[in-house]
Design a protein around this motif. Structure first.
Motif, PDB file in Angstrom:
ATOM      1  N   LEU A  24       0.630  -1.583  -0.605  1.00  0.00           N
ATOM      2  CA  LEU A  24      -0.256   0.282  -0.204  1.00  0.00           C
ATOM      3  C   LEU A  24       0.937   0.861  -0.277  1.00  0.00           C
ATOM      4  N   GLU A  25       1.813   1.379   0.809  1.00  0.00           N
ATOM      5  CA  GLU A  25       2.596   2.068   0.741  1.00  0.00           C
ATOM      6  C   GLU A  25       3.552   2.679  -0.506  1.00  0.00           C
ATOM      7  N   GLU A  26       4.090   1.625  -1.184  1.00  0.00           N
ATOM      8  CA  GLU A  26       4.588   1.670  -2.042  1.00  0.00           C
ATOM      9  C   GLU A  26       3.270   2.641  -3.128  1.00  0.00           C
ATOM     10  N   PHE A  27       2.330   2.077  -3.623  1.00  0.00           N
ATOM     11  CA  PHE A  27       1.320   2.612  -4.085  1.00  0.00           C
ATOM     12  C   PHE A  27       1.248   4.350  -3.523  1.00  0.00           C
ATOM     13  N   VAL A  97       7.228   5.826 -16.481  1.00  0.00           N
ATOM     14  CA  VAL A  97       6.483   4.507 -15.410  1.00  0.00           C
ATOM     15  C   VAL A  97       7.452   4.398 -14.294  1.00  0.00           C
ATOM     16  N   PHE A  98       6.660   3.737 -13.368  1.00  0.00           N
ATOM     17  CA  PHE A  98       6.450   4.067 -12.493  1.00  0.00           C
ATOM     18  C   PHE A  98       5.947   2.259 -11.778  1.00  0.00           C
ATOM     19  N   TYR A  99       6.665   1.981 -10.922  1.00  0.00           N
ATOM     20  CA  TYR A  99       6.397   0.319 -10.473  1.00  0.00           C
ATOM     21  C   TYR A  99       6.553   0.030  -8.972  1.00  0.00           C
ATOM     22  N   PRO A 100       4.912   0.244  -8.400  1.00  0.00           N
ATOM     23  CA  PRO A 100       5.721  -0.148  -7.570  1.00  0.00           C
ATOM     24  C   PRO A 100       5.802  -2.258  -6.692  1.00  0.00           C
ATOM     25  N   GLY A 101       5.885  -2.260  -5.195  1.00  0.00           N
ATOM     26  CA  GLY A 101       6.374  -3.500  -5.354  1.00  0.00           C
ATOM     27  C   GLY A 101       5.513  -4.204  -4.704  1.00  0.00           C
ATOM     28  N   GLY A 102       5.867  -4.650  -3.491  1.00  0.00           N
ATOM     29  CA  GLY A 102       4.963  -5.742  -2.943  1.00  0.00           C
ATOM     30  C   GLY A 102       5.685  -7.396  -3.583  1.00  0.00           C
ATOM     31  N   HIS A 103       5.545  -8.746  -3.171  1.00  0.00           N
ATOM     32  CA  HIS A 103       5.531  -9.271  -3.347  1.00  0.00           C
ATOM     33  C   HIS A 103       5.020  -9.650  -4.422  1.00  0.00           C
ATOM     34  N   GLY A 104       3.743  -9.460  -5.112  1.00  0.00           N
ATOM     35  CA  GLY A 104       3.012 -10.232  -6.075  1.00  0.00           C
ATOM     36  C   GLY A 104       3.945  -9.366  -7.474  1.00  0.00           C
ATOM     37  N   PRO A 105       4.485  -8.153  -7.840  1.00  0.00           N
ATOM     38  CA  PRO A 105       5.144  -8.280  -9.252  1.00  0.00           C
ATOM     39  C   PRO A 105       6.010  -9.355  -9.634  1.00  0.00           C
ATOM     40  N   MET A 106       6.566 -10.408  -8.490  1.00  0.00           N
ATOM     41  CA  MET A 106       7.626 -11.018  -8.690  1.00  0.00           C
ATOM     42  C   MET A 106       7.257 -11.863  -9.405  1.00  0.00           C
ATOM     43  N   TRP A 107       6.412 -12.765  -9.247  1.00  0.00           N
ATOM     44  CA  TRP A 107       5.507 -13.658 -10.278  1.00  0.00           C
ATOM     45  C   TRP A 107       4.882 -13.971 -11.533  1.00  0.00           C
TER      46      TRP A 107
END
Length: 225
Positions: A24-27, A97-107
């Protein structure tokens, strides 16, 4: 100033039976840095619609002024609930372009051909590519114009091995961000665990962890002038 924010559509934390998604914070932090600067934002994800929120990022310990603001912002919530299909996004329509993280993007995003091609198009056009925390993992298969890994020979950061160890997911994630960036020839550096740390190398901007989100967003604005 038009900025594309790309979020994950993946909600399964490996084989643990637990949920994941975007952090959430990364977005929220970058969203308001960009909004307050007058940027036009487009939110996109592989499946479109509402991207999955990592439930851990919604816990009290991880709330910030930006996440609190988001939870009281009906317009922002509506925008997030209706992300565009990533396949409809074109690099020529945006300045960065900006990519927030979280573990989801790794998959999903790390293996997503549309995302890979999109980043390569931004790069070829000389437009900034910015990513925070686990999101630098989406650069795993991204190549430069010479067919070399995009990160090769470039200064980068991302979620560190020690931070992944601290959250006890080293054996769960499909790969380690730090190890991948190094294996692809990136010149990896990091700050203290959980402290804000960002690296800018030309048009590539990376941040180490959730606490780096706002700083990466501000660095992107500075890059856009």
């Amino acid at each position: 100033m038009k900025i594309l924010m790309v979020l994950t559509s993946h909600d399964q934390l490996g084989d643990t039976g637990k949920k994941t998604g975007f952090w959430l914070e990364e977005f929220a932090a970058p969203y308001y840095v960009f909004k307050d600067a007058g940027a036009q934002l487009t939110l996109a994800s592989p499946k479109g619609g509402q991207p999955p929120l990592d439930p851990k990022s919604d816990e009290p310990d991880f709330q910030t002024a930006a996440t609190d603001r988001f939870k009281n912002d009906a317009a922002a919530q509506s925008a997030l609930a209706s992300t565009a299909l990533l396949s409809t996004a074109r690099a020529e329509d945006y300045d960065a372009v900006f990519y927030p993280g979280g573990h989801g993007p790794m998959w999903d995003l790390a293996e997503d051909r549309v995302s890979i091609a999109l980043i390569e198009a931004f790069w070829k056009a000389g437009k900034p590519v910015s990513l925070v925390c686990h999101a630098p993992g989406v650069l795993r298969h991204v190549k430069d114009a010479d067919g070399q890994p995009l990160v090769k020979g470039k200064r980068v950061t991302g979620f560190s091995n020690s931070e992944e160890e601290a959250v006890q997911l080293t054996q769960v994630v499909p790969f380690l961000v730090e190890d991948m960036l190094k294996a692809n020839g990136g010149i990896f550096s990091k700050g203290d665990d959980w402290a804000s740390y960002t690296v800018t190398d030309g048009m590539l901007l990376t941040g180490q962890n959730p606490g780096s989100s706002e700083a990466v967003a501000e660095a992107l604005l500075a890059k856009l002038g």
